[in-house]
Write a protein that holds these residues in place. Structure first.
Motif, mmCIF file in Angstrom:
data_model
loop_
_atom_site.group_PDB
_atom_site.id
_atom_site.type_symbol
_atom_site.label_atom_id
_atom_site.label_comp_id
_atom_site.label_asym_id
_atom_site.label_seq_id
_atom_site.Cartn_x
_atom_site.Cartn_y
_atom_site.Cartn_z
ATOM 1 N N ILE A 213 37.018 18.498 57.451
ATOM 2 C CA ILE A 213 38.302 19.208 57.571
ATOM 3 C C ILE A 213 38.171 20.623 57.017
ATOM 4 N N SER A 214 37.402 20.770 55.923
ATOM 5 C CA SER A 214 37.232 22.080 55.294
ATOM 6 C C SER A 214 36.494 23.063 56.208
ATOM 7 N N LYS A 215 35.853 22.537 57.240
ATOM 8 C CA LYS A 215 35.121 23.398 58.188
ATOM 9 C C LYS A 215 35.977 23.770 59.397
ATOM 10 N N VAL B 262 33.912 7.515 52.923
ATOM 11 C CA VAL B 262 34.498 8.074 54.143
ATOM 12 C C VAL B 262 35.471 9.214 53.879
ATOM 13 N N MET B 263 36.351 9.073 52.910
ATOM 14 C CA MET B 263 37.386 10.089 52.712
ATOM 15 C C MET B 263 36.799 11.402 52.218
ATOM 16 N N ASP B 264 35.771 11.335 51.375
ATOM 17 C CA ASP B 264 35.106 12.572 50.952
ATOM 18 C C ASP B 264 34.440 13.261 52.145
ATOM 19 N N ALA B 265 33.819 12.451 53.022
ATOM 20 C CA ALA B 265 33.178 13.004 54.219
ATOM 21 C C ALA B 265 34.223 13.616 55.155
ATOM 22 N N ARG C 98 38.093 24.196 69.612
ATOM 23 C CA ARG C 98 36.692 24.598 69.501
ATOM 24 C C ARG C 98 35.834 23.569 68.766
ATOM 25 N N ARG C 99 36.366 22.968 67.707
ATOM 26 C CA ARG C 99 35.538 22.119 66.850
ATOM 27 C C ARG C 99 36.093 20.686 66.771
ATOM 28 N N VAL C 100 35.191 19.715 66.905
ATOM 29 C CA VAL C 100 35.537 18.292 66.782
ATOM 30 C C VAL C 100 34.776 17.710 65.606
ATOM 31 N N ALA D 131 43.865 8.408 59.338
ATOM 32 C CA ALA D 131 45.004 8.830 60.154
ATOM 33 C C ALA D 131 46.053 9.557 59.311
ATOM 34 N N GLU D 132 46.312 9.054 58.116
ATOM 35 C CA GLU D 132 47.303 9.669 57.236
ATOM 36 C C GLU D 132 46.865 11.073 56.816
ATOM 37 N N THR D 133 45.575 11.223 56.468
ATOM 38 C CA THR D 133 45.058 12.532 56.047
ATOM 39 C C THR D 133 45.085 13.534 57.202
ATOM 40 N N LEU D 134 44.641 13.091 58.380
ATOM 41 C CA LEU D 134 44.645 13.981 59.540
ATOM 42 C C LEU D 134 46.069 14.371 59.937
ATOM 43 N N HIS D 135 47.002 13.452 59.788
ATOM 44 C CA HIS D 135 48.414 13.743 60.084
ATOM 45 C C HIS D 135 48.937 14.829 59.155
#
Length: 384
Positions: free
Chosen positions: A269-271, A261-264, A219-221, A292-296
């Motif tokens: 991600i919190s949404k 960038v990482m804070d953004a 649903r969300r990107v 990539a590491e955080t999303l993983h």
């Protein structure tokens, strides 16, 4: 401190600027390609008639050979190729991200293999703004002040600052998303007279359509982008429309520097995003490994528009073959060096598209990639 080869005009002129009161912090580091291979055939004969391999002979910038010189003066001997007065080409990158360095490699290899540099006695200076806009402006000013004969810029920011500063030096650009939106050109044939090049719009629409094919229930990107970059703005506008058509909600966060960038990213991600996209943004891509590491860690598939990103943790990447974009940029520059006016050369809208899938993450996430997508994949390596 000013460092370099003191026989170089570049080094001595930089010293003069510092002595005149200019701050070294505002002066770009110059990377020169003035290294020469010189062979002395006279000495080789004296040392026992040493023979150089053909591969070495072909690479030589200069061959000292008195017997050949004498032969050339004999009646009927072929004339030596004329090289003309020395000329300088500035090859200007905004940063060293993978997309831009791949483009640069393509440019340099095509220039060297074509023989145009030796044919026209051209040296190439590689300049890099290190992803800093003030530094980029300084680099562009230096290029104009030092009166380079030709300019090749790689990236939208490098084109932007150089176009604002340089009004006369022939300028060819590459790895640029949308030169029309940023005011360099109205269309392919109506552009600033001393500028032409290769436009490569990121395939944002194709990427979002693949997102929907692979993740029909998503649903969300999420997307993080820098509004100061014309290329990033153009891609984000395209992403908004493509997301709407594909039934996605686009969750955005903006940044002004790589340090934000990482804070953004954590904010989007919190949404509760299902997928994440990076497209056309030089600021964000400098943090690609951390993204990539955080999303993983959150098991959120990461989509980008640079195929080699799958080797750094992206899930699927759809984008141009930037080595080939660099070569096409060099081919345009070769036309200019051989005498064509940039004004008469149309901008080349060129996107040699590739798709890459990170097979390691496909297995780890337990995702079924449709055959319609898998069959287009150019690389299945991927993953850390």
């Amino acid at each position: 401190i000013v460092f370099g080869d003191w026989s170089s005009d570049v080094c001595s002129s930089d010293l003069a600027r510092v002595l005149s009161g200019e701050s070294p912090a505002k002066m770009p580091i110059m990377q020169t390609r003035e290294t020469l291979l010189i062979l002395n055939m006279d000495t080789a004969r004296k040392l026992g008639n040493i023979k150089f391999p053909d591969a070495i002979m072909k690479k030589a910038d200069r061959v000292i050979d008195s017997s050949a010189a004498n032969a050339a003066q004999s009646p009927g001997a072929p004339a030596s190729p004329a090289t003309g007065p020395p000329k300088k080409l500035a090859l200007f990158l905004f940063s060293e991200n993978a997309l831009l360095t791949e483009t640069e490699r393509g440019v340099l290899e095509e220039l060297e293999s074509s023989g145009i540099l030796k044919e026209h006695n051209i040296t190439v200076d590689r300049l890099n703004a290190q992803n800093e806009f003030p530094m980029a402006q300084s680099v562009a000013q230096d290029i104009v002040r030092k009166k380079y004969d030709y300019i090749i810029t790689i990236s939208t920011p490098a084109l932007q600052v150089t176009a604002n500063t340089n009004k006369t030096i022939p300028h060819v650009f590459g790895a640029v998303t949308d030169p029309y939106r940023m005011g360099v050109a109205k269309n392919r044939t109506d552009h600033i007279p001393n500028i032409t090049g290769v436009a490569t719009f990121q395939p944002v629409g194709s990427t979002i359509r693949v997102m929907r094919e692979v993740f029909p229930k998503a649903r969300r990107v999420g997307i993080v982008w820098n509004p100061a970059e014309a290329c990033s703005e153009a891609c984000t506008l395209k992403a908004r429309e493509a997301a709407r058509q594909a039934g996605f909600e686009l969750i955005e966060s903006t940044v002004s520097s790589t340090g934000e960038v990482m804070d953004a990213l954590n904010s989007v991600i919190s949404k509760k995003i299902d997928l994440f996209l990076t497209s056309g943004d030089n600021t964000v891509v400098m943090a690609l490994d951390s993204i990539a590491e955080t999303l993983h860690r959150h098991r959120i598939p990461y989509f980008t528009n640079t195929p080699k990103d799958v080797d750094r943790g992206a899930f699927i990447s759809i984008g141009a073959d930037y080595d080939e974009v660099g070569r096409e940029t060099a081919r345009t520059a070769i036309r200019v060096i051989r005498g064509e006016s940039p004004k008469s050369i149309p901008i080349n809208d060129y996107v040699p598209e590739k798709l890459a899938v990170n097979q390691k993450l496909v297995k780890e996430y337990g995702v079924k990639v449709p055959e319609s997508v898998a069959s287009k994949a150019a690389s299945g390596r991927g993953g850390k």
